[in-house]
Design an enzyme around this catalytic site. Sequence first.
Site, PDB file in Angstrom:
ATOM      1  N   LYS A  38       0.909  -1.155   0.059  1.00  0.00           N
ATOM      2  CA  LYS A  38      -0.025   0.045   0.043  1.00  0.00           C
ATOM      3  C   LYS A  38       0.816   1.383   0.114  1.00  0.00           C
ATOM      4  O   LYS A  38       2.156   1.020   0.285  1.00  0.00           O
ATOM      5  CB  LYS A  38      -0.947  -0.149   1.350  1.00  0.00           C
ATOM      6  CG  LYS A  38      -0.133   0.098   2.567  1.00  0.00           C
ATOM      7  CD  LYS A  38      -1.141  -0.236   3.729  1.00  0.00           C
ATOM      8  CE  LYS A  38      -0.190  -0.421   5.033  1.00  0.00           C
ATOM      9  NZ  LYS A  38      -1.170  -1.012   5.977  1.00  0.00           N
ATOM     10  N   TYR A 264      14.674  31.811   6.136  1.00  0.00           N
ATOM     11  CA  TYR A 264      13.586  32.299   6.483  1.00  0.00           C
ATOM     12  C   TYR A 264      13.545  32.604   7.930  1.00  0.00           C
ATOM     13  O   TYR A 264      14.041  31.771   8.710  1.00  0.00           O
ATOM     14  CB  TYR A 264      12.291  31.634   5.923  1.00  0.00           C
ATOM     15  CG  TYR A 264      11.983  31.685   4.442  1.00  0.00           C
ATOM     16  CD1 TYR A 264      11.996  32.718   3.825  1.00  0.00           C
ATOM     17  CD2 TYR A 264      11.890  30.538   3.797  1.00  0.00           C
ATOM     18  CE1 TYR A 264      11.575  32.776   2.553  1.00  0.00           C
ATOM     19  CE2 TYR A 264      11.406  30.362   2.723  1.00  0.00           C
ATOM     20  CZ  TYR A 264      11.317  31.727   1.793  1.00  0.00           C
ATOM     21  OH  TYR A 264      10.895  31.343   0.605  1.00  0.00           O
ATOM     22  N   MET A 313      10.280  24.963   1.253  1.00  0.00           N
ATOM     23  CA  MET A 313       9.360  24.218   0.314  1.00  0.00           C
ATOM     24  C   MET A 313      10.596  23.399  -0.259  1.00  0.00           C
ATOM     25  O   MET A 313      10.387  22.147  -0.422  1.00  0.00           O
ATOM     26  CB  MET A 313       8.547  25.117  -0.622  1.00  0.00           C
ATOM     27  CG  MET A 313       7.543  24.084  -1.073  1.00  0.00           C
ATOM     28  SD  MET A 313       6.386  24.896  -2.282  1.00  0.00           S
ATOM     29  CE  MET A 313       5.584  26.180  -0.732  1.00  0.00           C
TER      30      MET A 313
HETATM   31  C1  PLP Z   1      -0.489  -1.663   6.727  1.00  0.00           C
HETATM   32  C2  PLP Z   1      -0.941  -3.310   7.280  1.00  0.00           C
HETATM   33  C3  PLP Z   1       0.064  -4.240   7.537  1.00  0.00           C
HETATM   34  C4  PLP Z   1       1.368  -4.035   7.511  1.00  0.00           C
HETATM   35  O1  PLP Z   1       1.944  -3.939   8.799  1.00  0.00           O
HETATM   36  P1  PLP Z   1       3.491  -3.793   8.890  1.00  0.00           P
HETATM   37  O2  PLP Z   1       3.630  -3.446  10.339  1.00  0.00           O
HETATM   38  O3  PLP Z   1       3.974  -2.432   7.985  1.00  0.00           O
HETATM   39  O4  PLP Z   1       4.193  -5.215   8.551  1.00  0.00           O
HETATM   40  C5  PLP Z   1      -0.907  -5.387   7.787  1.00  0.00           C
HETATM   41  N1  PLP Z   1      -2.143  -5.482   8.064  1.00  0.00           N
HETATM   42  C6  PLP Z   1      -2.889  -4.656   7.891  1.00  0.00           C
HETATM   43  C7  PLP Z   1      -4.170  -4.614   8.250  1.00  0.00           C
HETATM   44  C8  PLP Z   1      -2.388  -3.304   7.649  1.00  0.00           C
HETATM   45  O5  PLP Z   1      -3.101  -2.059   7.274  1.00  0.00           O
END
Ligand code: PLP
Length: 369
Positions: A38, A264, A313
């Site tokens: 993800k 800045y 930035m």
């Molecule tokens: C993001 C996520 C993982 C992965 O977790 P890690 O700590 O990065 O291994 C596993 N299960 C779910 C439901 C997640 O949202």
Amino acid sequence: MPEAKETVLEINLGNLAHNYRYLRSKIDKDVKFLSVVKAHAYGSDSVAIAKKLEELGTDYFAVAYVEEGIRLRENGITKPILVLHPQFTHFEEIIEHCLEPNLYSEKILRSFIATAEKLKQKNYPVHIKLNTGLNRLGFDQPEIETVKELISTTPTLKIASVFSHLAASEDWQERDFTVGQIDLFRKMSWELIKDLEHEPLLHICNTSGVINYTKAAFSMVRTGIGLYGYGNDETVDPYLKPVGKLKTIISQIRKLDKGATVGYNRSFKVEKPSRIATLPVGHADGINRIYGKQKAGVFVNGEYAPIVGNVCMDIIMIDVTGIDCEEGDEVIVFGGPQHPVKFAEAGGTISYELITGIQRRVTRKIIPE
Ligand SMILES: *Cc1c(COP(=O)(O)O)cnc(C)c1O
């Protein structure tokens, strides 16, 4: 010095392979391995990472949102893809692209059944999430009968897996709570699947679960952060290799006398004759203001140079007084001599937030195994 052309996030697939093999070695051969890709594979490049993981033999993928899964399908990823956080507005697309939804509430379950009926599906693979204490997404124990009833009265769905998520698998102080979550998962999942004709996969371990609660691997594990090189623990980190390395270049160096100020709001005041270098990376690239004012630093030709003044930035300034360097030299923000966890800690955050926060305008450069 090898020359970086600009700010580049190197993505080292050899390190990914190393981490995959390490995590795989922790679990039994017959336990399936789901790779969480993800958020652009934790800020890297989900397509390059998923292709490599497919080659390495991962069994499953997970993404958070439907769009992320579609991108993988459009780029030729063929292994099953679990969508962890779908919304009912995307259910037709899920089916069109052979993605597998996490169904986490009665409303979502009913709505997916309606879509699956409309599209005349049979035994479409879905994943049922159980809440065992994280209190985020998932069915609670009293809802299990409803889930069973809804699923048993439609031919459209098939439970591919039942899963839950640990709240504190990296925290030994919460060991009792975690063991309680695992026990509750065992009970709830059994209640849900005991009358089925097939045996769905069961999974609860994330990366720290794999490392700290190996016996709770059930039939699949879901690892994210470990694949990218982070063990959530300084005793585990040495066994893993960070996949990402953020490099940039010195745009300009200027000499300043005592009393001059930098940046800045004049937030850095030069106390002695100094050399200040300007780098083409800033908070719009994911190096947040919190890292400025000498909280964190970067590495120039092997030496530590603090970030001085406010992060802009598109620019940060670093103090290179006494460091042998010139305009055009390579600078390492994190990776290599600077463990990303150290950099994240300097900004009061964790690896997850640092690496997923590197913005898309930073060029990704894939380093093959
Ligand atoms: C993001 C996520 C993982 C992965 O977790 P890690 O700590 O990065 O291994 C596993 N299960 C779910 C439901 C997640 O949202």
